[in-house]
Motif scaffolding. Structure first.
Motif, PDB file in Angstrom:
ATOM      1  N   LEU A 147       0.829  -1.205   0.000  1.00 51.75           N
ATOM      2  CA  LEU A 147       0.000   0.000   0.000  1.00 51.75           C
ATOM      3  C   LEU A 147       0.864   1.254   0.000  1.00 51.75           C
ATOM      4  CD1 LEU A 147      -2.782   1.308   0.131  1.00 51.75           C
ATOM      5  CD2 LEU A 147      -2.670   1.116   2.638  1.00 51.75           C
ATOM      6  N   VAL A 148       1.912   1.279   0.817  1.00 54.35           N
ATOM      7  CA  VAL A 148       2.811   2.440   0.844  1.00 54.35           C
ATOM      8  C   VAL A 148       3.469   2.642  -0.513  1.00 54.35           C
ATOM      9  CG1 VAL A 148       4.952   3.349   1.837  1.00 54.35           C
ATOM     10  CG2 VAL A 148       3.224   2.332   3.331  1.00 54.35           C
ATOM     11  N   THR A 149       3.882   1.550  -1.140  1.00 51.84           N
ATOM     12  CA  THR A 149       4.482   1.641  -2.474  1.00 51.84           C
ATOM     13  C   THR A 149       3.495   2.230  -3.474  1.00 51.84           C
ATOM     14  OG1 THR A 149       5.885  -0.281  -2.026  1.00 51.84           O
ATOM     15  CG2 THR A 149       5.555   0.322  -4.336  1.00 51.84           C
ATOM     16  N   SER A 150       2.252   1.769  -3.427  1.00 54.18           N
ATOM     17  CA  SER A 150       1.221   2.278  -4.340  1.00 54.18           C
ATOM     18  C   SER A 150       0.975   3.758  -4.122  1.00 54.18           C
ATOM     19  CB  SER A 150      -0.084   1.499  -4.141  1.00 54.18           C
ATOM     20  OG  SER A 150       0.095   0.120  -4.400  1.00 54.18           O
TER      21      SER A 150
ATOM     22  N   VAL B  70      -3.298   9.741  -4.685  1.00 57.48           N
ATOM     23  CA  VAL B  70      -3.460   9.167  -3.350  1.00 57.48           C
ATOM     24  C   VAL B  70      -4.930   8.836  -3.091  1.00 57.48           C
ATOM     25  CG1 VAL B  70      -3.354   9.708  -0.882  1.00 57.48           C
ATOM     26  CG2 VAL B  70      -1.411  10.246  -2.369  1.00 57.48           C
ATOM     27  N   ILE B  71      -5.816   9.751  -3.473  1.00 53.87           N
ATOM     28  CA  ILE B  71      -7.258   9.492  -3.304  1.00 53.87           C
ATOM     29  C   ILE B  71      -7.667   8.266  -4.119  1.00 53.87           C
ATOM     30  CG2 ILE B  71      -9.578  10.381  -3.746  1.00 53.87           C
ATOM     31  CD1 ILE B  71      -8.426  13.190  -3.170  1.00 53.87           C
ATOM     32  N   GLY B  72      -7.160   8.191  -5.345  1.00 52.88           N
ATOM     33  CA  GLY B  72      -7.506   7.065  -6.206  1.00 52.88           C
ATOM     34  C   GLY B  72      -7.062   5.731  -5.633  1.00 52.88           C
ATOM     35  N   VAL B  73      -5.840   5.683  -5.109  1.00 57.03           N
ATOM     36  CA  VAL B  73      -5.349   4.453  -4.491  1.00 57.03           C
ATOM     37  C   VAL B  73      -6.213   4.087  -3.285  1.00 57.03           C
ATOM     38  CG1 VAL B  73      -3.441   3.449  -3.158  1.00 57.03           C
ATOM     39  CG2 VAL B  73      -2.969   4.671  -5.288  1.00 57.03           C
TER      40      VAL B  73
END
Length: 345
Positions: free
Chosen positions: A252-255, A316-319
């Protein structure tokens, strides 16, 4: 390769919508067999990762870029049926929130980018795994080739859809030559991203890679001059739950970093379909997107003037939205699988 509204006429758009709906129904049923308590959380993360990496357009030729489609990656990591659902969740989020890919063309995009890429890539992958040495490296090699083939396969599928439902009068031979040519190049980038990602997961948690299941060779012992199967080993101790969480948090952090920061440096050139559409004139009847007024349209946050901040925040919102939506879908699928034996009894 997101097809906008207006490229394909209404009857064929509706037909592909029906086809996509059928594929999703089959995939939902199949995903119940593929997902378990370990892989269901991973599937939501895979969808979020695909969303993030799709924001990273990479140059492939003069004035043309490409981006990950993700079908091969999803199929190999979490299974082909679950993979179709992963990519479909991404396409739905992109179409509704970011005005990327037409809403009337959603059936076309799911059929092409989710179903075709996943089915073709996983068929190639399984075929290669059967003939290659049964080693972890073979999974990575097969992932590379499968992803490489999946992108021109999607280009062929779009060309066929355009041949029967295109809204402009352009020779199909020109469309096919241009689409397949540029998407072979894009396929190389897709293959590299897929192989690197699968290899990274294999290095830390090979047990979570769906495509690597069943690759272990049975140990043979020579008894009285004959080879026989060794006694089955005792089941390995279950992996600690913290290990699952560590992988999930790392992914998740990578994304978030890819979508929120690295995406600012992505190529601004049109992607393969956009370039071909402009050069060949198949975009003459493109229609405005129904979600063009969305606060996140075109991967930017409305009323934020700073391009880097606007694009990063949108990513960030999209992820976040994609991982929540994907996780909810796969948790529900997993719950349904758990409930079925109880209902049957």
């Amino acid at each position: 390769m997101h097809v906008p509204d207006g490229f394909i006429d209404a009857p064929i758009s509706a037909a592909t919508g029906v086809l996509a709906a059928g594929a999703l129904a089959v995939s939902l049923k199949g995903a119940r067999r593929e997902l378990d308590e370990r892989t269901a959380p991973l599937a939501g993360l895979v969808a979020a990762f695909i969303f993030a990496v799709q924001m990273l357009n990479f140059p492939v030729a003069a004035g043309t870029s490409g981006h990950l489609l993700g079908g091969a990656l999803a199929a190999i990591l979490v299974g082909p049926c679950t993979g179709v659902l992963c990519v479909s969740v991404v396409l739905l989020m992109q179409g509704i929130l970011f005005a990327d890919g037409g809403l009337t063309a959603l059936g076309v995009n799911i059929t092409d980018m989710a179903v075709v890429t996943t089915v073709v890539s996983y068929a190639v992958f399984r075929g290669l795994v059967k003939v290659l040495p049964r080693r972890r490296r073979s999974v990575t090699v097969a992932s590379f080739v499968a992803a490489l083939v999946s992108v021109p396969a999607a280009a062929v599928a779009f060309t066929l859809i355009y041949a029967v439902g295109g809204t402009t009068d352009v020779a199909i031979s020109k469309v096919a030559t241009a689409m397949i040519g540029v998407h072979v190049l894009i396929g190389v980038g897709e293959a590299a991203i897929t192989a690197l990602t699968v290899g990274a997961v294999m290095a830390v948690r090979p047990d979570l890679v769906y495509g690597a299941r069943g690759l272990e060779r049975k140990l043979k012992l020579r008894v009285n001059g004959q080879l026989v199967d060794a006694p089955a080993a005792e089941p390995a101790a279950p992996v600690a739950a913290g290990s699952h969480r560590k992988l999930w948090v790392t992914g998740l952090v990578t994304s978030l970093l890819l979508a929120g920061f690295v995406s600012f440096y992505a190529s601004a050139s049109p992607d393969g379909l956009e370039k071909v559409a402009k050069d060949q004139g198949i975009d003459r009847k493109t229609e405005p997107h129904a979600a063009a007024g969305s606060p996140l349209a075109d991967y930017g946050v409305k009323d934020i003037a700073d391009a880097r901040l606007s694009g990063g925040l949108a990513g960030v919102i999209g992820v976040g939205v994609t991982v929540v939506a994907g996780s909810a879908v796969f948790r529900a699928v997993r719950r349904r699988r758990t409930a079925e034996p109880t209902q049957a009894s």
